[in-house]
Write an enzyme that holds these catalytic residues in place. Sequence first.
Site, PDB file in Angstrom:
ATOM      1  N   GLU A   1      16.243 -53.520  14.218  1.00  0.00           N
ATOM      2  CA  GLU A   1      16.609 -52.533  13.215  1.00  0.00           C
ATOM      3  C   GLU A   1      15.621 -51.369  13.204  1.00  0.00           C
ATOM      4  O   GLU A   1      14.405 -51.567  13.085  1.00  0.00           O
ATOM      5  CB  GLU A   1      16.627 -53.208  11.828  1.00  0.00           C
ATOM      6  CG  GLU A   1      17.222 -52.376  10.738  1.00  0.00           C
ATOM      7  CD  GLU A   1      18.702 -52.082  10.973  1.00  0.00           C
ATOM      8  OE1 GLU A   1      19.111 -50.941  10.713  1.00  0.00           O
ATOM      9  OE2 GLU A   1      19.445 -52.976  11.411  1.00  0.00           O
TER      10      GLU A   1
ATOM     11  N   ASP B   1      21.763 -53.198  15.303  1.00  0.00           N
ATOM     12  CA  ASP B   1      22.719 -52.639  14.352  1.00  0.00           C
ATOM     13  C   ASP B   1      22.891 -51.137  14.536  1.00  0.00           C
ATOM     14  O   ASP B   1      23.975 -50.605  14.368  1.00  0.00           O
ATOM     15  CB  ASP B   1      22.264 -52.957  12.925  1.00  0.00           C
ATOM     16  CG  ASP B   1      23.350 -52.644  11.906  1.00  0.00           C
ATOM     17  OD1 ASP B   1      24.519 -52.984  12.169  1.00  0.00           O
ATOM     18  OD2 ASP B   1      23.037 -52.060  10.857  1.00  0.00           O
TER      19      ASP B   1
ATOM     20  N   ASN C   1      22.230 -40.856   7.838  1.00  0.00           N
ATOM     21  CA  ASN C   1      21.691 -41.342   6.556  1.00  0.00           C
ATOM     22  C   ASN C   1      20.252 -40.880   6.376  1.00  0.00           C
ATOM     23  O   ASN C   1      19.575 -40.605   7.353  1.00  0.00           O
ATOM     24  CB  ASN C   1      21.719 -42.880   6.537  1.00  0.00           C
ATOM     25  CG  ASN C   1      23.118 -43.430   6.438  1.00  0.00           C
ATOM     26  OD1 ASN C   1      23.933 -42.923   5.700  1.00  0.00           O
ATOM     27  ND2 ASN C   1      23.407 -44.479   7.198  1.00  0.00           N
TER      28      ASN C   1
ATOM     29  N   ASN D   1      30.008 -47.366   6.761  1.00  0.00           N
ATOM     30  CA  ASN D   1      28.759 -48.067   6.459  1.00  0.00           C
ATOM     31  C   ASN D   1      28.669 -49.326   7.308  1.00  0.00           C
ATOM     32  O   ASN D   1      29.599 -50.131   7.328  1.00  0.00           O
ATOM     33  CB  ASN D   1      28.760 -48.413   4.967  1.00  0.00           C
ATOM     34  CG  ASN D   1      27.409 -48.884   4.485  1.00  0.00           C
ATOM     35  OD1 ASN D   1      26.685 -49.556   5.207  1.00  0.00           O
ATOM     36  ND2 ASN D   1      27.073 -48.547   3.251  1.00  0.00           N
TER      37      ASN D   1
END
Length: 593
Positions: free
Chosen positions: A284, A307, A449, A493
Amino acid sequence: MESTMKGVRGGGAPCVLDMDDAATVGGGVEDTYGEDRATEEQLVTPWTVSVASGYNLLRDPRYNKGLAFTEKERETHYLRGLLPPTVISQELQERKIMHNIRQYQLPLQRYMAMMDLQEGNERLFYKLLIDNVEELLPIVYTPTVGEACQKYGSIFSRPQGLYISLKEKGKILEVLKNWPERSIQVIVVTDGERILGLGDLGCQGMGIPVGKLSLYTALGGVRPSACLPITLDVGTNNEQLLNDEFYIGLRQRRATGQEYADFVHEFMSAVKQNYGEKVLIQFEDFANHNAFDLLARYGTTHLVFNDDIQGTASVVLAGLVAALRLVGGTLAEHTYLFLGAGEAGTGIAELIALEMSRQTKTPIEECRKKIWLVDSKGLIVSKRKESLQHFKKPWAHEHEHVDNLLDAVNTIKPTVLIGTSGKGQTFTQEVVEAISSFNEMPIILALSNPTSQAECTAEQAYTWSKGRAVFATGSPFDPVEYNGKIHVPGQANNAYIFPGFGLGVVMSGAIRVHDDMLLAASEALAQQVTQENFEKGLIYPPFSNIRKISAHIAANVAAKAYELGLASRRPRPKDLVKYAESCMYSPIYRNYR
């Protein structure tokens, strides 16, 4: 006393008495604490450190129920006098805490209140998050988690997860053994170098693994006891943090090259040695140059998932497949233009090309030609191939040099515009008007984001496209009214995908992640979008149904793992959706012996 002591293991680990073999769900790992839906009715022995200490019981987040302890439990577990006399339900506790959280003006205050609750009463935390997911998701995850990471040193009170720094080199296995749980199923690990769109936050990136694993449990039903957040602290190049008196990490520049590779390799080997072959390791927020290398290096030897590359790709592909039901055409009939050619951009592009190749039976190299990427130096074209990083090279097509996004839009004439640049306000009015001029319904995805880094806002997209855009973002935006019609922006998302994906991997006992499992997750998510959602312009289902969605994703992923021969849990459950639901963590308070 003898019968009570049977509920205590050496080393102070709690256990459940009389556990039925049929209840050992979730990839064959015993449901030690009675966490899954399938074991809701079973009595639990809540002893942790001391057999006769109600005081300790109230301070153990796994077993603490606060004022919800019954009269009988208060008598049995030495709680008399340690609590006020009233007994209340979990539902009333939930209403009270939601009321308190809503009193806070700042999202960061709400985040801190939720973290305090997680540290004090685990089941109530997850009950709150599951029942109020649309309201609380932006608090425990993006965008608020970004601010929390930036200020992690200042708000840090109690450590969550494992911090493994360069000081522990040569002793990482020992550090892993310091974690009290042995049956770990999912690890989320970061080195903090590229936190969301905020850059290098070093050791303070721990907020991301903690937040992600909260969602693995709340949205995907993976047990909290089976989740482990880890930060690898190899230093930071963020001068502001290095000079911050409250910074909690190593005060040195980042380790690179062989030193970094050796450190990560020791970590990966220690995880496999300590937790076995079937623990899912999710990388991550690693920087681009490390993310691709780690996935390539360990994808064949460990159960790993990135991810930022794979999760983002899967959720965006699902949105595109759903959007085509609104816009028309197949994946191969559309032209794609990306702003941003890092982990997310190239990961999404590759998965689109893979699905296109699968649908049309044409080589993936041909399918890639429908997809164009713009990076900081302009359109990626074959003339630039020699100077490109390896992960950008497959996207270098024959074309003259184009300097900027607007010219690329006018030249390529895409039907789909996707932003993964991490830079806010880069989909300008000219860009949106240009793509809207040659598309009746342009698909525009502003995925960066947190909210401040989104390529454009929902209001801008709908206004500049005159209400015609099919629009989704990475962070949440409020509905927009344009010409008397309410437009509800979708949220692409990753939380739609990774919790269900993780559950599918765990419950099938998968030993490797295959690209086809990501496609299976996308397919399952796209199928959950209803006609009612489409009528509002949504290309993703509402988060209020997320556990049902996650169960279908998990079932689809597990089915693909069995089909590919990667699943080790035998026999294969007959109804994978029902099995997924039975494996899911339930936050309902258990009754104690």
